[in-house]
Design a protein around this motif. Sequence first.
Motif, mmCIF file in Angstrom:
data_model
loop_
_atom_site.group_PDB
_atom_site.id
_atom_site.type_symbol
_atom_site.label_atom_id
_atom_site.label_comp_id
_atom_site.label_asym_id
_atom_site.label_seq_id
_atom_site.Cartn_x
_atom_site.Cartn_y
_atom_site.Cartn_z
ATOM 1 N N GLU A 10 8.475 36.778 -21.818
ATOM 2 C CA GLU A 10 9.380 35.577 -22.896
ATOM 3 C C GLU A 10 9.350 36.675 -24.219
ATOM 4 O OE1 GLU A 10 5.740 32.787 -24.217
ATOM 5 O OE2 GLU A 10 6.102 31.620 -21.602
ATOM 6 N N ALA A 11 8.498 37.596 -24.270
ATOM 7 C CA ALA A 11 9.840 37.684 -25.798
ATOM 8 C C ALA A 11 10.981 38.810 -25.723
ATOM 9 C CB ALA A 11 8.401 39.806 -25.731
ATOM 10 N N ALA A 12 10.588 39.277 -24.925
ATOM 11 C CA ALA A 12 11.943 39.702 -23.710
ATOM 12 C C ALA A 12 13.583 38.494 -23.665
ATOM 13 C CB ALA A 12 12.092 40.757 -22.536
ATOM 14 N N VAL A 13 13.164 37.775 -22.536
ATOM 15 C CA VAL A 13 13.914 36.429 -23.071
ATOM 16 C C VAL A 13 14.244 36.248 -24.289
ATOM 17 C CG1 VAL A 13 14.471 33.774 -21.962
ATOM 18 C CG2 VAL A 13 13.072 35.643 -20.505
ATOM 19 N N GLY A 14 13.327 35.750 -25.266
ATOM 20 C CA GLY A 14 13.517 35.217 -26.678
ATOM 21 C C GLY A 14 14.027 35.918 -27.597
ATOM 22 N N PHE A 15 14.217 36.987 -28.003
ATOM 23 C CA PHE A 15 14.295 38.239 -28.291
ATOM 24 C C PHE A 15 16.202 38.608 -28.258
ATOM 25 C CE2 PHE A 15 15.319 41.891 -31.333
ATOM 26 C CZ PHE A 15 15.027 41.847 -32.368
ATOM 27 N N GLY A 16 15.966 38.889 -26.299
ATOM 28 C CA GLY A 16 17.438 39.103 -26.156
ATOM 29 C C GLY A 16 18.684 38.423 -26.428
ATOM 30 N N GLY A 17 17.230 36.674 -26.143
ATOM 31 C CA GLY A 17 19.030 35.689 -26.709
ATOM 32 C C GLY A 17 19.430 35.378 -27.786
ATOM 33 N N MET A 18 18.568 36.058 -28.377
ATOM 34 C CA MET A 18 18.896 35.666 -30.558
ATOM 35 C C MET A 18 20.104 36.407 -29.962
ATOM 36 S SD MET A 18 16.216 36.239 -33.731
ATOM 37 C CE MET A 18 15.853 37.948 -33.225
ATOM 38 N N ILE A 19 19.732 38.018 -30.126
ATOM 39 C CA ILE A 19 20.510 39.031 -30.212
ATOM 40 C C ILE A 19 21.637 38.193 -29.465
ATOM 41 C CG2 ILE A 19 21.288 41.022 -29.712
ATOM 42 C CD1 ILE A 19 19.346 41.005 -31.255
ATOM 43 N N ALA A 20 21.838 37.880 -28.156
ATOM 44 C CA ALA A 20 23.304 37.207 -27.451
ATOM 45 C C ALA A 20 23.624 36.040 -28.345
ATOM 46 C CB ALA A 20 21.937 36.260 -25.899
ATOM 47 N N ARG A 21 23.113 35.552 -29.030
ATOM 48 C CA ARG A 21 23.901 34.502 -29.758
ATOM 49 C C ARG A 21 24.823 35.230 -31.156
ATOM 50 N NH1 ARG A 21 19.449 31.642 -27.801
ATOM 51 N NH2 ARG A 21 19.435 30.134 -27.519
ATOM 52 N N ILE A 22 23.425 36.069 -31.990
ATOM 53 C CA ILE A 22 23.858 36.644 -33.309
ATOM 54 C C ILE A 22 25.398 37.387 -32.616
ATOM 55 C CG2 ILE A 22 24.019 38.461 -34.146
ATOM 56 C CD1 ILE A 22 20.696 37.512 -34.376
ATOM 57 N N THR A 23 25.821 38.204 -31.213
ATOM 58 C CA THR A 23 26.545 38.733 -30.947
ATOM 59 C C THR A 23 27.298 38.457 -29.647
ATOM 60 O OG1 THR A 23 25.351 39.857 -28.977
ATOM 61 C CG2 THR A 23 25.129 41.340 -31.426
ATOM 62 N N ARG A 24 27.649 36.922 -29.244
ATOM 63 C CA ARG A 24 28.236 36.204 -28.620
ATOM 64 C C ARG A 24 28.189 36.821 -26.593
ATOM 65 N NH1 ARG A 24 32.858 34.265 -33.102
ATOM 66 N NH2 ARG A 24 31.794 33.012 -34.622
ATOM 67 N N SER A 25 26.232 37.307 -26.992
ATOM 68 C CA SER A 25 27.007 38.218 -25.015
ATOM 69 C C SER A 25 27.124 37.206 -24.762
ATOM 70 C CB SER A 25 25.635 38.578 -25.502
ATOM 71 O OG SER A 25 26.051 39.833 -26.850
ATOM 72 N N ALA A 26 27.629 37.265 -23.509
ATOM 73 C CA ALA A 26 27.246 36.820 -22.019
ATOM 74 C C ALA A 26 25.658 37.829 -21.149
ATOM 75 C CB ALA A 26 28.112 37.482 -21.129
ATOM 76 N N VAL A 27 24.798 36.510 -21.091
ATOM 77 C CA VAL A 27 23.227 37.642 -20.320
ATOM 78 C C VAL A 27 23.719 37.751 -18.485
ATOM 79 C CG1 VAL A 27 21.260 37.112 -20.027
ATOM 80 C CG2 VAL A 27 22.951 36.333 -22.906
ATOM 81 N N THR A 28 23.881 38.502 -18.436
ATOM 82 C CA THR A 28 23.145 37.893 -16.634
ATOM 83 C C THR A 28 21.518 38.573 -16.334
ATOM 84 O OG1 THR A 28 24.499 38.891 -15.933
ATOM 85 C CG2 THR A 28 23.425 39.256 -14.346
ATOM 86 N N LEU A 29 20.885 37.412 -16.063
ATOM 87 C CA LEU A 29 19.295 37.277 -16.128
ATOM 88 C C LEU A 29 18.868 38.079 -14.676
ATOM 89 C CD1 LEU A 29 18.115 33.673 -17.487
ATOM 90 C CD2 LEU A 29 17.122 36.761 -18.807
#
Length: 281
Positions: A14-33
Motif C-alpha cells: 500500500e505504501a508503494a502504491v500510494g506514494f508511487g501514485g502521488m509521484i505519478a500524478r505530479i509527473t504525469r507518468s504512465a504507470v505499469t503495475l
Amino acid sequence: MRMLLCVGGMPYAEAAVGFGGMIARITRSAVTLLHAIRRKEDRATGESILIAAREMLPGLAVNTRILRGDPTGRILAEARDGGYDLVVVGARQPNGLTQHLLGSVTQQIIRRVPTSVLVARQAGPSLGRVLICTSGADVAEPVIETGAWLAGAAHARTTLLHVSSPVPSMYTGLEEIEETLPELLQTDTPLARHLRRSAKILSRRQVTATLKQRHGVAADEILREALEGNYDLIVIGASGTAGRLREWLLGNVTRQVVEHAPCSVLVVKRAGVPSPTPEVA
C-alpha cells in the motif's frame, strides 16, 4: 515519464502504491503495475492484488502485468527491458517495529536495476518537503536536476544539503576550522563552484531552496536532517561503479540512508527529466 510500480502482497504494497501514485500524478507518468508469481496457481491471487492496487490509482493511465518466475529476476528483466524512467518498490514495516525494513527482493532491485529507484514508505497527502543531497562533486548534478524537477512539479519546500567531513580530532574545539557556508560560497573551490551551479539548476526549475551544510558522518547527518526536518522525500545519488556483472552498486552512504530513512528515498542513477523552460533574456 514511464513508471514501473512493483506490487507485492497487500497491505505491504500500500505504501508503494500510494506514494508511487502521488509521484505519478505530479509527473504525469504512465504507470505499469507489476506483480510476480512463483506458481501458476498464484495467478488468481495476483490478479486480485493488482485490482486492489489499480483502485488506489484513480485517474491515472495504468497497465497491469503478472509475470511468473523468480520475482527478483522477472522484475529486473522488466525494469531493464521495458524502457522505464523510474522503478518504485516498497519497504516493509513489520508489526511492533518503527524501523522500516527492506526485503531481499527490494534490496536486489535497488542494487541492480540501471534506472532510478524510488523506495516508498508511508506517504502523507502531498509531497510537501524534499531533501536533495549532494556529495559536492560534478557527478551529483544529475541528482540535483532530478530533485529540482520533482520538487518544482510538486511545489515542494526544498533543502539542498551537503555534508562536510568531520573536523579532525586534533582540531576539536577550534570552531574557526569549520568554514561557514557563506564563506565557502565566496571561494573558488570545486565544492563552492558545484554548489553555485546547483543553485542555478534549482533556479532554472523555479525552485526556491534552502542551502544547508552539516558537518559530520554523511549518512548520519543526512538521516538526522531528514528526521528533524520532517521531509517527505530524500533524493540521493548512487555510485556509478559497475561490478563484474555490470550491476549498479550503491555507495555506503546511499545504502545506509535507504535502509534507515524515516521517509521515502529516491536513488538517482541517471538523469532523465524534461528540459526546464528556457530563461527569458
